[in-house]
Design an enzyme around this catalytic site. Structure first.
Site, mmCIF file in Angstrom:
data_model
loop_
_atom_site.group_PDB
_atom_site.id
_atom_site.type_symbol
_atom_site.label_atom_id
_atom_site.label_comp_id
_atom_site.label_asym_id
_atom_site.label_seq_id
_atom_site.Cartn_x
_atom_site.Cartn_y
_atom_site.Cartn_z
ATOM 1 N N ARG A 182 0.878 -1.195 0.000
ATOM 2 C CA ARG A 182 -0.097 0.043 -0.011
ATOM 3 C C ARG A 182 0.867 1.146 -0.013
ATOM 4 O O ARG A 182 0.720 2.047 -0.727
ATOM 5 C CB ARG A 182 -0.851 0.163 1.248
ATOM 6 C CG ARG A 182 -1.794 -1.072 1.308
ATOM 7 C CD ARG A 182 -2.706 -1.041 2.787
ATOM 8 N NE ARG A 182 -3.221 -1.991 3.174
ATOM 9 C CZ ARG A 182 -2.848 -3.216 3.554
ATOM 10 N NH1 ARG A 182 -1.411 -2.993 4.125
ATOM 11 N NH2 ARG A 182 -3.390 -4.178 3.951
ATOM 12 N N ILE A 200 12.278 3.895 4.802
ATOM 13 C CA ILE A 200 11.249 3.954 5.721
ATOM 14 C C ILE A 200 10.370 2.881 6.258
ATOM 15 O O ILE A 200 9.306 2.876 6.709
ATOM 16 C CB ILE A 200 10.049 5.130 5.054
ATOM 17 C CG1 ILE A 200 9.752 4.420 3.955
ATOM 18 C CG2 ILE A 200 10.748 6.577 5.062
ATOM 19 C CD1 ILE A 200 8.203 5.320 3.409
ATOM 20 N N ARG A 250 12.001 -0.540 7.673
ATOM 21 C CA ARG A 250 12.356 -1.350 8.906
ATOM 22 C C ARG A 250 14.023 -1.245 8.784
ATOM 23 O O ARG A 250 14.626 -1.649 7.928
ATOM 24 C CB ARG A 250 11.984 -2.642 9.179
ATOM 25 C CG ARG A 250 10.427 -2.877 9.998
ATOM 26 C CD ARG A 250 10.603 -2.285 11.241
ATOM 27 N NE ARG A 250 9.147 -2.412 11.648
ATOM 28 C CZ ARG A 250 8.379 -1.644 11.547
ATOM 29 N NH1 ARG A 250 8.619 -0.515 11.020
ATOM 30 N NH2 ARG A 250 7.075 -1.877 12.044
ATOM 31 N N GLU A 256 17.651 0.197 16.502
ATOM 32 C CA GLU A 256 16.967 1.421 17.021
ATOM 33 C C GLU A 256 16.705 1.389 18.433
ATOM 34 O O GLU A 256 16.125 0.116 18.631
ATOM 35 C CB GLU A 256 16.058 2.130 15.922
ATOM 36 C CG GLU A 256 14.838 1.248 15.627
ATOM 37 C CD GLU A 256 13.967 1.928 14.645
ATOM 38 O OE1 GLU A 256 14.434 2.159 13.420
ATOM 39 O OE2 GLU A 256 12.870 2.180 15.093
ATOM 40 N N HIS A 268 12.411 7.441 13.355
ATOM 41 C CA HIS A 268 11.124 6.508 13.171
ATOM 42 C C HIS A 268 9.897 7.431 13.231
ATOM 43 O O HIS A 268 9.160 6.881 14.154
ATOM 44 C CB HIS A 268 11.220 5.230 13.934
ATOM 45 C CG HIS A 268 10.362 4.444 13.506
ATOM 46 N ND1 HIS A 268 10.750 2.938 13.604
ATOM 47 C CD2 HIS A 268 9.229 4.208 12.630
ATOM 48 C CE1 HIS A 268 9.894 2.088 13.153
ATOM 49 N NE2 HIS A 268 9.108 2.969 12.661
#
Ligand code: 8YV
Length: 326
Positions: free
Chosen positions: A154, A235, A237, A266, A284
């Site tokens: 999506r 953007i 993981r 992270e 994030h």
């Protein structure tokens, strides 16, 4: 019925939950250790989690009452799905509600990377701007360039649409399964193999889910195929990119620049990424708008309450294959 909301959330969402169930909240927003999470969940029927909380078989074995865990995220690599299914625990996530917001951010990060916005702002703030020069922070165009998308779900589709329709970009993508022709035509996106994607993209954006199969999908070998003028935006993981290999490629200008919203391990960031100038780093925040974070929290609450009160959770992950709760 008792639920744990594992991280801080909008107070209105807690109020709504409290009208139906007994809620243990964490408005101080401490990230629980695995032991503390297990302890707090041991007497709960349900939970709302984020990507920071790992839900696996060992934890579920210690939580015999748990029936549902609702992630406030579309990605759910913090869940061991087969372990939950085998134990009859329903898992849910928050697809759709963050698609456009996350695509906006992906596009913004790609543009900031291509046009060197962060690097030039640091220069100005440091008082180093003395004169205009023809090649000062010279970057590469976004409009009319080739946009490469790895992972065409999506969010990938929403980024493709922005690129093709808004910026006149040629859009190529790679995904395990190719989109139906009508969808490709609507997005104006062309499927290519992964090597072609890496070789031809001027701006490569990563939007694929993290799994063992996508670990280090972009490492030294993949970076070596990219154009020296190309940018890379992640953007998706942390762990999809080999951050050490990326830092080396950026330092040696084997690619022009990168924009990263997610990192391996992270909130720790690979120290080499902090010392190269040609990378834009954000913590994030791709889904972080008021409306979207509220929609994510509401959807997580909808899922939790439906599962606990005999309703139909709107966005289950493992409804099929769910074993009866023993
Ligand atoms: C979340 C995300 O903010 O939805 C996702 O998969 O990565 C972000 O939108 C983060 O995972 C916290 O749950």
């Amino acid at each position: 019925m008792k639920v744990l909301v594992a991280r801080a959330v909008f107070p209105e969402v807690l109020e709504r939950l409290r009208r139906h169930v007994e809620v243990e909240a964490n408005q101080d927003d401490r990230v629980y250790s695995a032991e503390e999470l297990r302890e707090r969940l041991s007497d709960k029927d349900g939970a709302i989690t984020t990507g920071s909380e790992r839900i696996d078989g060992a934890l579920l074995d210690a939580c015999p009452r748990l029936r549902v865990v609702a992630n406030m995220a579309v990605g759910y690599n913090n869940f061991d799905v087969p372990a939950a299914s085998a134990r009859g625990v329903l898992l849910t996530n928050t697809p759709e509600v963050l698609t456009e917001t996350t695509a906006d951010f992906g596009f913004a990060l790609m543009m900031a990377t291509a046009r060197r916005i962060a690097e030039s702002e640091h220069y100005l703030r440091a008082g180093r701007w003395q004169k205009w020069s023809y090649d000062m922070f010279i970057g590469s165009d976004v409009h009319g360039a080739t946009l490469g998308i790895l992972g065409m779900g999506r969010i990938g589709g929403a980024i493709a649409r922005r690129g093709a329709h808004g910026f006149g970009m040629r859009v190529i993508y790679h995904n395990r399964s190719r989109l139906p022709a009508a969808q490709e035509a609507a997005l104006r996106a062309t499927w290519v193999d992964k090597a072609t994607l890496l070789r031809e993209a001027d701006h490569l954006v990563l939007v694929l889910p993290y799994s063992a199969g996508s670990h280090h999908a972009i490492g030294a070998a993949e970076l070596a195929l990219m154009k020296p003028t190309a940018t890379l935006t992640n953007i998706a993981r942390g762990g999809i990119v080999d951050d050490a290999a990326l830092a080396a490629a950026l330092r040696e200008r084997r690619i022009a620049a990168a924009g990263l919203d997610v990192f391996e391990g992270e909130p720790a960031v690979h120290p080499d990424l902090l010392t190269v100038p040609n990378v834009v780093l954000t913590p994030h925040i791709a889904s972080a708008t008021v409306a979207t974070r509220r929609a994510m929290a509401d959807l997580a609450a909808d899922n939790l309450l439906a599962a606990l009160t005999g309703g139909t959770p709107p966005t289950p992950i493992n409804a099929e294959g769910l074993q009866p709760r023993g």
